[in-house]
Motif scaffolding. Structure first.
Motif, PDB file in Angstrom:
ATOM      1  N   TRP A 190     -31.339  -3.796  42.252  1.00  0.00           N
ATOM      2  CA  TRP A 190     -30.356  -4.530  43.059  1.00  0.00           C
ATOM      3  C   TRP A 190     -30.894  -4.901  44.437  1.00  0.00           C
ATOM      4  O   TRP A 190     -30.489  -5.907  45.016  1.00  0.00           O
ATOM      5  CB  TRP A 190     -29.080  -3.701  43.200  1.00  0.00           C
ATOM      6  N   TRP A 191     -31.828  -4.110  44.947  1.00  0.00           N
ATOM      7  CA  TRP A 191     -32.338  -4.348  46.303  1.00  0.00           C
ATOM      8  C   TRP A 191     -33.194  -5.603  46.421  1.00  0.00           C
ATOM      9  O   TRP A 191     -33.420  -6.093  47.532  1.00  0.00           O
ATOM     10  CB  TRP A 191     -33.132  -3.129  46.781  1.00  0.00           C
ATOM     11  N   THR A 192     -33.630  -6.158  45.291  1.00  0.00           N
ATOM     12  CA  THR A 192     -34.384  -7.410  45.341  1.00  0.00           C
ATOM     13  C   THR A 192     -33.556  -8.514  46.001  1.00  0.00           C
ATOM     14  O   THR A 192     -34.100  -9.395  46.664  1.00  0.00           O
ATOM     15  CB  THR A 192     -34.816  -7.831  43.926  1.00  0.00           C
ATOM     16  N   ALA A 193     -32.243  -8.450  45.842  1.00  0.00           N
ATOM     17  CA  ALA A 193     -31.373  -9.457  46.440  1.00  0.00           C
ATOM     18  C   ALA A 193     -31.359  -9.380  47.962  1.00  0.00           C
ATOM     19  O   ALA A 193     -30.872 -10.304  48.622  1.00  0.00           O
ATOM     20  CB  ALA A 193     -29.948  -9.307  45.899  1.00  0.00           C
ATOM     21  N   TYR A 194     -31.897  -8.293  48.524  1.00  0.00           N
ATOM     22  CA  TYR A 194     -31.900  -8.116  49.981  1.00  0.00           C
ATOM     23  C   TYR A 194     -33.291  -8.299  50.581  1.00  0.00           C
ATOM     24  O   TYR A 194     -33.472  -8.125  51.785  1.00  0.00           O
ATOM     25  CB  TYR A 194     -31.359  -6.726  50.338  1.00  0.00           C
ATOM     26  N   ASP A 195     -34.264  -8.611  49.742  1.00  0.00           N
ATOM     27  CA  ASP A 195     -35.616  -8.849  50.207  1.00  0.00           C
ATOM     28  C   ASP A 195     -35.608 -10.075  51.139  1.00  0.00           C
ATOM     29  O   ASP A 195     -34.893 -11.041  50.849  1.00  0.00           O
ATOM     30  CB  ASP A 195     -36.515  -9.112  48.986  1.00  0.00           C
ATOM     31  N   PRO A 196     -36.301 -10.075  52.268  1.00  0.00           N
ATOM     32  CA  PRO A 196     -37.405  -9.188  52.663  1.00  0.00           C
ATOM     33  C   PRO A 196     -36.989  -7.965  53.470  1.00  0.00           C
ATOM     34  O   PRO A 196     -37.857  -7.275  54.011  1.00  0.00           O
ATOM     35  CB  PRO A 196     -38.271 -10.103  53.531  1.00  0.00           C
ATOM     36  N   ASN A 197     -35.691  -7.673  53.549  1.00  0.00           N
ATOM     37  CA  ASN A 197     -35.234  -6.511  54.322  1.00  0.00           C
ATOM     38  C   ASN A 197     -34.340  -5.626  53.464  1.00  0.00           C
ATOM     39  O   ASN A 197     -33.146  -5.429  53.764  1.00  0.00           O
ATOM     40  CB  ASN A 197     -34.488  -6.980  55.576  1.00  0.00           C
ATOM     41  N   PRO A 198     -34.896  -5.051  52.387  1.00  0.00           N
ATOM     42  CA  PRO A 198     -34.084  -4.206  51.515  1.00  0.00           C
ATOM     43  C   PRO A 198     -33.725  -2.893  52.216  1.00  0.00           C
ATOM     44  O   PRO A 198     -34.405  -2.466  53.150  1.00  0.00           O
ATOM     45  CB  PRO A 198     -35.004  -3.956  50.318  1.00  0.00           C
ATOM     46  N   PRO A 199     -32.663  -2.238  51.761  1.00  0.00           N
ATOM     47  CA  PRO A 199     -32.240  -0.985  52.392  1.00  0.00           C
ATOM     48  C   PRO A 199     -33.178   0.173  52.039  1.00  0.00           C
ATOM     49  O   PRO A 199     -33.963   0.097  51.092  1.00  0.00           O
ATOM     50  CB  PRO A 199     -30.844  -0.753  51.816  1.00  0.00           C
TER      51      PRO A 199
ATOM     52  N   PRO B  30     -34.731   3.404  50.493  1.00  0.00           N
ATOM     53  CA  PRO B  30     -36.118   3.529  50.959  1.00  0.00           C
ATOM     54  C   PRO B  30     -37.010   2.387  50.485  1.00  0.00           C
ATOM     55  O   PRO B  30     -38.223   2.487  50.542  1.00  0.00           O
ATOM     56  CB  PRO B  30     -36.552   4.827  50.289  1.00  0.00           C
ATOM     57  N   PHE B  31     -36.387   1.307  50.029  1.00  0.00           N
ATOM     58  CA  PHE B  31     -37.129   0.265  49.339  1.00  0.00           C
ATOM     59  C   PHE B  31     -37.878  -0.640  50.316  1.00  0.00           C
ATOM     60  O   PHE B  31     -37.428  -0.882  51.437  1.00  0.00           O
ATOM     61  CB  PHE B  31     -36.184  -0.551  48.459  1.00  0.00           C
ATOM     62  N   VAL B  32     -39.008  -1.154  49.842  1.00  0.00           N
ATOM     63  CA  VAL B  32     -39.820  -2.050  50.656  1.00  0.00           C
ATOM     64  C   VAL B  32     -39.754  -3.455  50.070  1.00  0.00           C
ATOM     65  O   VAL B  32     -39.317  -3.662  48.940  1.00  0.00           O
ATOM     66  CB  VAL B  32     -41.291  -1.565  50.732  1.00  0.00           C
ATOM     67  N   SER B  33     -40.200  -4.424  50.833  1.00  0.00           N
ATOM     68  CA  SER B  33     -40.150  -5.816  50.397  1.00  0.00           C
ATOM     69  C   SER B  33     -41.287  -6.109  49.413  1.00  0.00           C
ATOM     70  O   SER B  33     -42.224  -5.335  49.267  1.00  0.00           O
ATOM     71  CB  SER B  33     -40.243  -6.746  51.598  1.00  0.00           C
ATOM     72  N   GLY B  34     -41.173  -7.244  48.760  1.00  0.00           N
ATOM     73  CA  GLY B  34     -42.232  -7.702  47.864  1.00  0.00           C
ATOM     74  C   GLY B  34     -41.765  -8.106  46.489  1.00  0.00           C
ATOM     75  O   GLY B  34     -42.414  -8.912  45.807  1.00  0.00           O
ATOM     76  N   THR B  35     -40.628  -7.575  46.035  1.00  0.00           N
ATOM     77  CA  THR B  35     -40.198  -7.886  44.674  1.00  0.00           C
ATOM     78  C   THR B  35     -39.713  -9.328  44.537  1.00  0.00           C
ATOM     79  O   THR B  35     -39.906  -9.959  43.491  1.00  0.00           O
ATOM     80  CB  THR B  35     -39.085  -6.928  44.217  1.00  0.00           C
ATOM     81  N   LEU B  36     -39.075  -9.854  45.570  1.00  0.00           N
ATOM     82  CA  LEU B  36     -38.532 -11.209  45.457  1.00  0.00           C
ATOM     83  C   LEU B  36     -39.650 -12.245  45.380  1.00  0.00           C
ATOM     84  O   LEU B  36     -39.580 -13.184  44.570  1.00  0.00           O
ATOM     85  CB  LEU B  36     -37.611 -11.509  46.634  1.00  0.00           C
ATOM     86  N   LYS B  37     -40.676 -12.104  46.192  1.00  0.00           N
ATOM     87  CA  LYS B  37     -41.809 -13.021  46.129  1.00  0.00           C
ATOM     88  C   LYS B  37     -42.482 -12.947  44.764  1.00  0.00           C
ATOM     89  O   LYS B  37     -42.857 -13.981  44.175  1.00  0.00           O
ATOM     90  CB  LYS B  37     -42.813 -12.680  47.232  1.00  0.00           C
ATOM     91  N   ALA B  38     -42.618 -11.742  44.223  1.00  0.00           N
ATOM     92  CA  ALA B  38     -43.216 -11.589  42.894  1.00  0.00           C
ATOM     93  C   ALA B  38     -42.350 -12.262  41.826  1.00  0.00           C
ATOM     94  O   ALA B  38     -42.868 -12.886  40.890  1.00  0.00           O
ATOM     95  CB  ALA B  38     -43.417 -10.108  42.578  1.00  0.00           C
ATOM     96  N   LEU B  39     -41.025 -12.135  41.974  1.00  0.00           N
ATOM     97  CA  LEU B  39     -40.122 -12.777  41.010  1.00  0.00           C
ATOM     98  C   LEU B  39     -40.221 -14.293  41.113  1.00  0.00           C
ATOM     99  O   LEU B  39     -40.215 -14.994  40.090  1.00  0.00           O
ATOM    100  CB  LEU B  39     -38.696 -12.297  41.251  1.00  0.00           C
ATOM    101  N   ASP B  40     -40.308 -14.806  42.326  1.00  0.00           N
ATOM    102  CA  ASP B  40     -40.516 -16.254  42.491  1.00  0.00           C
ATOM    103  C   ASP B  40     -41.791 -16.704  41.784  1.00  0.00           C
ATOM    104  O   ASP B  40     -41.824 -17.757  41.126  1.00  0.00           O
ATOM    105  CB  ASP B  40     -40.615 -16.599  43.972  1.00  0.00           C
ATOM    106  N   ASN B  41     -42.843 -15.905  41.897  1.00  0.00           N
ATOM    107  CA  ASN B  41     -44.102 -16.223  41.209  1.00  0.00           C
ATOM    108  C   ASN B  41     -43.915 -16.255  39.704  1.00  0.00           C
ATOM    109  O   ASN B  41     -44.482 -17.116  39.010  1.00  0.00           O
ATOM    110  CB  ASN B  41     -45.182 -15.203  41.575  1.00  0.00           C
ATOM    111  N   ALA B  42     -43.120 -15.312  39.187  1.00  0.00           N
ATOM    112  CA  ALA B  42     -42.877 -15.268  37.748  1.00  0.00           C
ATOM    113  C   ALA B  42     -42.257 -16.575  37.256  1.00  0.00           C
ATOM    114  O   ALA B  42     -42.609 -17.080  36.184  1.00  0.00           O
ATOM    115  CB  ALA B  42     -41.977 -14.081  37.405  1.00  0.00           C
ATOM    116  N   PHE B  43     -41.345 -17.148  38.033  1.00  0.00           N
ATOM    117  CA  PHE B  43     -40.736 -18.415  37.626  1.00  0.00           C
ATOM    118  C   PHE B  43     -41.752 -19.556  37.670  1.00  0.00           C
ATOM    119  O   PHE B  43     -41.724 -20.450  36.812  1.00  0.00           O
ATOM    120  CB  PHE B  43     -39.523 -18.714  38.510  1.00  0.00           C
ATOM    121  N   ILE B  44     -42.643 -19.523  38.639  1.00  0.00           N
ATOM    122  CA  ILE B  44     -43.697 -20.544  38.700  1.00  0.00           C
ATOM    123  C   ILE B  44     -44.597 -20.442  37.478  1.00  0.00           C
ATOM    124  O   ILE B  44     -44.905 -21.439  36.807  1.00  0.00           O
ATOM    125  CB  ILE B  44     -44.513 -20.392  39.996  1.00  0.00           C
ATOM    126  N   TRP B  45     -45.025 -19.226  37.157  1.00  0.00           N
ATOM    127  CA  TRP B  45     -45.931 -19.011  36.026  1.00  0.00           C
ATOM    128  C   TRP B  45     -45.238 -19.328  34.699  1.00  0.00           C
ATOM    129  O   TRP B  45     -45.851 -19.892  33.791  1.00  0.00           O
ATOM    130  CB  TRP B  45     -46.426 -17.574  36.026  1.00  0.00           C
TER     131      TRP B  45
END
Length: 544
Positions: free
Chosen positions: A280-289, A291-306
């Motif tokens: 669920w925290w991917t929806a808050y990237d790049p500032n997830p709550p 203890p989560f860190v950013s990075g999943t949303l950019k990776a998901l965007d890449n998945a759609f490109i690929w």
């Protein structure tokens, strides 16, 4: 096996022999979510709908997919080396520990399970001597007791009365040596806990020395196996455990575990869709709550490109919902607790996550489906809660795409003889357009021979599939997870090929299709990439 997904397989009746039991009664829901569904945004025109239908491939397309497990949502058993960088990794969030006084030979326990004093009166049969860790630093923790209170101090007395973690005390666990079972517990008041002869526990010892068997400040620890696993190894445990190193290590993982070449290989081997587990925290990237860190949303965007480049469809799977819907590692639980659906705000937050994904990717030609909730746990997540949530989510999704599939996951159960049928979802799904029911069919039967396992697929699974397809109405059926793990003794390569082929032939009858769990895995029987590259599975040779 050391992981929740493989552990669930030992309860194989969940999706196995009795997967088609009559529908269970569910308790009434305390929530109604419709009133908070946001007003309709810009309407999607008929021309867009028609184009979208063509993009989905109308009714001729059937999923022959793979899950991208272990990528944007962590399960430790898929890539175990990720946890190697966690210091003091035996003491992860959610690890359950017993503390036995070496002097009294009794375990620390929460009197009445919580809401009272911590005492030393439990023997090995006690049900209240389990303390779940909430990790603060490498060596400091909050302790949570069976009835969910946190351990704190009332002057020097040790108690478990508060339910808000921030009001509890923080304790340091000091080990005699790296591999020793002997520890001391130092409270936030600077004093050590001691087990007194009257069974009380106090934090009032300032100076200690040695590790003698008559020392009331020394305890022997036992790591408790809960539901057939000792450690919860999910995103919360990993990212909180990594601390300041989390951002760098997680980013490297997101950048390298799945890359465009994987999508190229999938296309080459005949895989036409990916189911991507998400937190669920991917929806808050790049500032997830925390203890989560950013990075999943950019990776998901890449998945759609690929996916677009290589002709692959994407199913977005909310594998970890806010609060955890099943209490296991892949739902990002902190300590095994299940909080999803207990408050209106929790469900509203989940709907906002669904809206984020629907809005961001709703018009992308590669989006094929959105799965609302992976494996909600029966009976804690009620059927009525699922229905209300599904209806609200359906309205949200339709704001952004009129025909993308909405997917409902069958409920999970850890009790063999109390399992709801996946067909309980058919009435809900049939009342909503373009809706799919997802089943997870793992096969770990107690059959020693390869042929017995293969025959089980050809006979039992075929019968189950026939029944599903005869009672589903307009609902599409999806085998969203399956693997080639099995209990056959000394199988040959040819045996494994036949086992895989038998599953694909049966699961390909599912009206929506199937997705293997998972693309990459440290265990070969769970890695579709390995099975394809080693000619165990040939998707293109199967007759559909």
């Amino acid at each position: 096996m050391g992981n929740q997904r493989r552990w669930v397989l030992s309860f194989l009746f969940v999706f196995g022999i009795i997967a088609l039991l009559p529908i269970s009664e569910s308790s009434p829901s305390h929530l109604n979510f419709f009133k908070k569904v946001k007003s309709v945004a810009d309407a999607v025109g008929e021309a867009v709908a028609k184009a979208g239908a063509e993009a989905l491939g109308a009714s001729s397309f059937k999923v022959r997919g793979t899950n991208l497990g272990g990528w944007l949502l962590i399960e430790g058993w898929i890539k175990p080396e990720l946890f190697n960088a966690v210091p003091n990794k035996e003491f992860l969030d959610g690890t359950t520990i017993q503390f036995k006084s070496v002097k009294t030979q009794k375990n620390l326990c929460a009197n009445s399970g919580g809401g009272d004093f911590i005492v030393t009166s439990c023997d090995e049969a006690c049900q209240f001597d389990h303390f779940r860790l909430w990790r603060i630093t490498d060596n400091t923790f909050r302790f949570r007791v069976p009835k969910n209170q946190f351990v704190g101090l009332a002057e020097t007395a040790v108690v478990a009365v508060v339910t808000n973690d921030t009001e509890s005390a923080i304790f340091e666990i000091i080990r005699e040596s790296k591999d020793s079972k002997l520890v001391r517990i130092k409270a936030s008041n600077g004093y050590y806990l001691q087990a007194r002869d009257d069974n009380s526990v106090t934090a009032d010892v300032k100076t200690v020395s040695g590790w003698g068997s008559s020392d009331p400040t020394v305890f022997s620890i036992t790591f408790v196996e809960v539901n057939m696993h000792v450690y919860i190894e999910g995103d919360f445990q990993l990212q909180n455990g990594l601390g300041s190193k989390a951002a760098q290590i997680m980013q490297e993982h997101y950048d390298t575990f799945i890359v465009e070449h994987d999508f190229e290989l999938m296309s080459k081997y005949g895989i036409n869709a990916v189911r991507i587990p998400l937190g669920w925290w991917t929806a808050y990237d790049p500032n997830p709550p925390f203890p989560f860190v950013s990075g999943t949303l950019k990776a998901l965007d890449n998945a759609f490109i690929w996916a677009k480049r290589h002709g692959i469809k994407i199913i977005l799977d909310l594998h970890a919902a806010p609060g955890s819907q099943n209490g296991v590692a892949h739902s990002a639980t902190r300590d095994g607790s299940l909080e999803w659906g207990k408050t209106y705000d929790n469900i509203q937050q989940t709907l906002e996550v669904i809206e984020f994904f629907a809005k961001r990717y709703g018009q992308h030609e590669s989006l094929y489906g959105i799965e609302l909730l992976n494996e909600p746990l029966y009976p804690y997540v009620t059927l009525e809660s699922i229905e209300n949530y599904a209806r609200a989510a359906h309205k949200i999704i339709r704001k952004y795409n009129p025909i993308v599939y909405m997917i409902l996951s069958a409920r999970l159960s850890f009790v063999d003889l109390d399992v709801p049928s996946p067909m309980e979802l058919f009435p809900i799904a049939n009342s909503l357009d373009h809706t799919v029911v997802d089943l997870h069919w793992y096969t770990l039967m107690p059959f020693p021979t390869s042929q017995e396992n293969i025959d089980y697929i050809k006979t039992n699974r075929t019968h189950q599939m026939t029944q599903l397809l005869s009672d589903n109405g307009e609902t599409l059926v999806y085998i969203g997870e399956w693997s080639c793990t099995w209990s056959a003794e000394n199988p040959t390569t040819q045996d494994l090929k036949e086992f895989a082929k038998a599953q694909i032939e049966v699961y390909s009858r599912a009206s929506f299709g199937w997705s293997f769990w998972t693309w990459k895995n440290a265990l070969n029987d769970w890695s579709l990439k390995w099975l394809l590259e080693n000619d165990i599975i040939d998707v293109n040779q199967i007759k559909y």
